[in-house]
Design a protein around this motif. Structure first.
Motif, PDB file in Angstrom:
ATOM      1  N   ALA A   1       0.940  -1.184   0.392  1.00  0.00           N
ATOM      2  CA  ALA A   1       0.366  -0.121  -0.063  1.00  0.00           C
ATOM      3  C   ALA A   1       0.540   1.514   0.210  1.00  0.00           C
ATOM      4  O   ALA A   1       1.699   1.716   0.328  1.00  0.00           O
ATOM      5  CB  ALA A   1      -0.983   0.026   1.221  1.00  0.00           C
ATOM      6  N   GLY A   2       0.420   2.197  -0.620  1.00  0.00           N
ATOM      7  CA  GLY A   2       1.185   3.670  -0.742  1.00  0.00           C
ATOM      8  C   GLY A   2       2.732   3.204  -1.786  1.00  0.00           C
ATOM      9  O   GLY A   2       2.718   4.364  -1.847  1.00  0.00           O
ATOM     10  N   SER A   3       3.195   1.951  -2.507  1.00  0.00           N
ATOM     11  CA  SER A   3       4.125   2.106  -3.746  1.00  0.00           C
ATOM     12  C   SER A   3       3.291   2.728  -4.538  1.00  0.00           C
ATOM     13  O   SER A   3       2.113   3.050  -5.048  1.00  0.00           O
ATOM     14  CB  SER A   3       3.768   0.699  -3.907  1.00  0.00           C
ATOM     15  OG  SER A   3       3.329  -0.421  -4.149  1.00  0.00           O
ATOM     16  N   ASP A   4       4.560   2.914  -5.800  1.00  0.00           N
ATOM     17  CA  ASP A   4       4.196   3.901  -7.060  1.00  0.00           C
ATOM     18  C   ASP A   4       3.942   2.797  -7.900  1.00  0.00           C
ATOM     19  O   ASP A   4       6.214   2.750  -7.871  1.00  0.00           O
ATOM     20  CB  ASP A   4       4.668   5.229  -7.100  1.00  0.00           C
ATOM     21  CG  ASP A   4       4.300   6.203  -6.172  1.00  0.00           C
ATOM     22  OD1 ASP A   4       3.064   6.472  -5.912  1.00  0.00           O
ATOM     23  OD2 ASP A   4       4.755   7.038  -5.671  1.00  0.00           O
ATOM     24  N   ALA A   5       3.424   2.876  -8.666  1.00  0.00           N
ATOM     25  CA  ALA A   5       4.462   1.556 -10.102  1.00  0.00           C
ATOM     26  C   ALA A   5       4.249   2.562 -11.123  1.00  0.00           C
ATOM     27  O   ALA A   5       3.329   3.527 -11.668  1.00  0.00           O
ATOM     28  CB  ALA A   5       2.857   0.996 -10.575  1.00  0.00           C
ATOM     29  N   PHE A   6       5.444   2.661 -11.705  1.00  0.00           N
ATOM     30  CA  PHE A   6       5.501   3.783 -12.606  1.00  0.00           C
ATOM     31  C   PHE A   6       5.908   2.940 -13.973  1.00  0.00           C
ATOM     32  O   PHE A   6       5.980   3.440 -15.348  1.00  0.00           O
ATOM     33  CB  PHE A   6       6.940   4.585 -12.376  1.00  0.00           C
ATOM     34  CG  PHE A   6       8.148   3.369 -12.481  1.00  0.00           C
ATOM     35  CD1 PHE A   6       9.320   3.224 -12.862  1.00  0.00           C
ATOM     36  CD2 PHE A   6       8.525   3.234 -10.860  1.00  0.00           C
ATOM     37  CE1 PHE A   6      10.649   2.192 -12.667  1.00  0.00           C
ATOM     38  CE2 PHE A   6       9.653   2.345 -10.728  1.00  0.00           C
ATOM     39  CZ  PHE A   6      10.836   1.363 -11.670  1.00  0.00           C
ATOM     40  N   LEU A   7       6.323   1.548 -14.260  1.00  0.00           N
ATOM     41  CA  LEU A   7       6.600   0.789 -15.215  1.00  0.00           C
ATOM     42  C   LEU A   7       5.069  -0.134 -14.449  1.00  0.00           C
ATOM     43  O   LEU A   7       4.820  -1.190 -13.846  1.00  0.00           O
ATOM     44  CB  LEU A   7       7.311  -0.014 -15.762  1.00  0.00           C
ATOM     45  CG  LEU A   7       8.669   0.473 -15.627  1.00  0.00           C
ATOM     46  CD1 LEU A   7       9.687  -0.483 -15.760  1.00  0.00           C
ATOM     47  CD2 LEU A   7       8.602   1.609 -17.045  1.00  0.00           C
ATOM     48  N   LYS A   8       4.070   0.162 -15.091  1.00  0.00           N
ATOM     49  CA  LYS A   8       2.530   0.160 -14.976  1.00  0.00           C
ATOM     50  C   LYS A   8       1.564  -0.723 -16.075  1.00  0.00           C
ATOM     51  O   LYS A   8       1.736  -0.421 -17.681  1.00  0.00           O
ATOM     52  CB  LYS A   8       0.965   1.003 -14.765  1.00  0.00           C
ATOM     53  CG  LYS A   8      -0.150   0.687 -14.344  1.00  0.00           C
ATOM     54  CD  LYS A   8      -0.907   1.428 -14.049  1.00  0.00           C
ATOM     55  CE  LYS A   8      -2.261   1.204 -13.181  1.00  0.00           C
ATOM     56  NZ  LYS A   8      -2.826   0.405 -13.929  1.00  0.00           N
ATOM     57  N   LEU A   9       1.901  -2.027 -15.843  1.00  0.00           N
ATOM     58  CA  LEU A   9       1.164  -2.975 -16.388  1.00  0.00           C
ATOM     59  C   LEU A   9      -0.679  -2.989 -17.432  1.00  0.00           C
ATOM     60  O   LEU A   9      -1.200  -2.596 -16.184  1.00  0.00           O
ATOM     61  CB  LEU A   9       1.040  -4.598 -16.788  1.00  0.00           C
ATOM     62  CG  LEU A   9       2.435  -5.238 -16.099  1.00  0.00           C
ATOM     63  CD1 LEU A   9       2.433  -6.415 -15.295  1.00  0.00           C
ATOM     64  CD2 LEU A   9       2.775  -5.739 -17.842  1.00  0.00           C
TER      65      LEU A   9
END
Length: 184
Positions: free
Chosen positions: A109-117
């Motif tokens: 929780a709270g993480s950022d997906a910068f290479l988002k599938l």
């Protein structure tokens, strides 16, 4: 072997504590069977690894003609606004990244997906296991842990410099028209 943890429980505890005290970690967890080597540490950090091979026919690079060579770009909205891809200035901005297989990730929780599938992505497993949707997952995530920072990538080849095939086709950071080197 690559299908066993590379880290003991004590090592995972030590790394977790070091990060929480202000350390920074780049964890690269490749696809099966190599994903299992990082799984114990990833779990300790709150990261779920798929340990399969991620494919996305809809966002596959046309030049490579392989569903596991996935394009992350601002155009297809899979390269998400984040300090890592925005850089400190326009010259450091990342616009297009290629991932060469790898696995999918889900951060805490709270993480950022910068290479988002994309919703069209799939995690493939060796039979008899069934393939699953990789929607809502990523191949690059970043998050804070205590006073520290963590970045997890689901593919190792994207930060390598290799050649493949009889024509020595470049794979990794030296593929033209990508920002893999800048991402690193």
């Amino acid at each position: 072997g690559a299908d066993r943890s590379a880290f003991s429980a004590a090592e995972c505890d030590a790394v977790n504590e070091w990060i929480r005290d202000g350390g920074a970690l780049l964890l690269i967890a490749d696809q099966a069977p190599f994903g299992a080597a990082a799984e114990t540490l990833a779990k300790k950090l709150g990261v779920d690894l798929s340990k399969g091979d991620t494919t996305d026919q809809a966002n596959a690079d046309k030049e490579f003609d392989s569903p596991d060579v996935i394009v992350y770009s601002r155009e297809n909205h899979s390269l998400v606004e984040h300090a890592i891809v925005n850089g400190r200035s326009e010259t450091e901005r990342v616009n297009r990244v290629l991932v060469f297989g790898g696995q999918s990730l889900k951060g805490p929780a709270g993480s950022d997906a910068f290479l988002k599938l994309a919703d069209t992505a799939v995690t493939e497993f060796a039979p008899p296991d069934k393939n699953t949707s990789a929607a809502g997952r990523a191949q690059g995530i970043a998050f804070r842990l205590g006073k520290g920072r963590v970045v997890v990538l689901g593919d190792a080849a994207m930060l390598s410099a290799q050649v493949t095939g009889s024509d020595n086709q470049p794979v990794g950071m030296h593929v033209h028209n990508t920002d893999n080197r800048q991402l690193a």
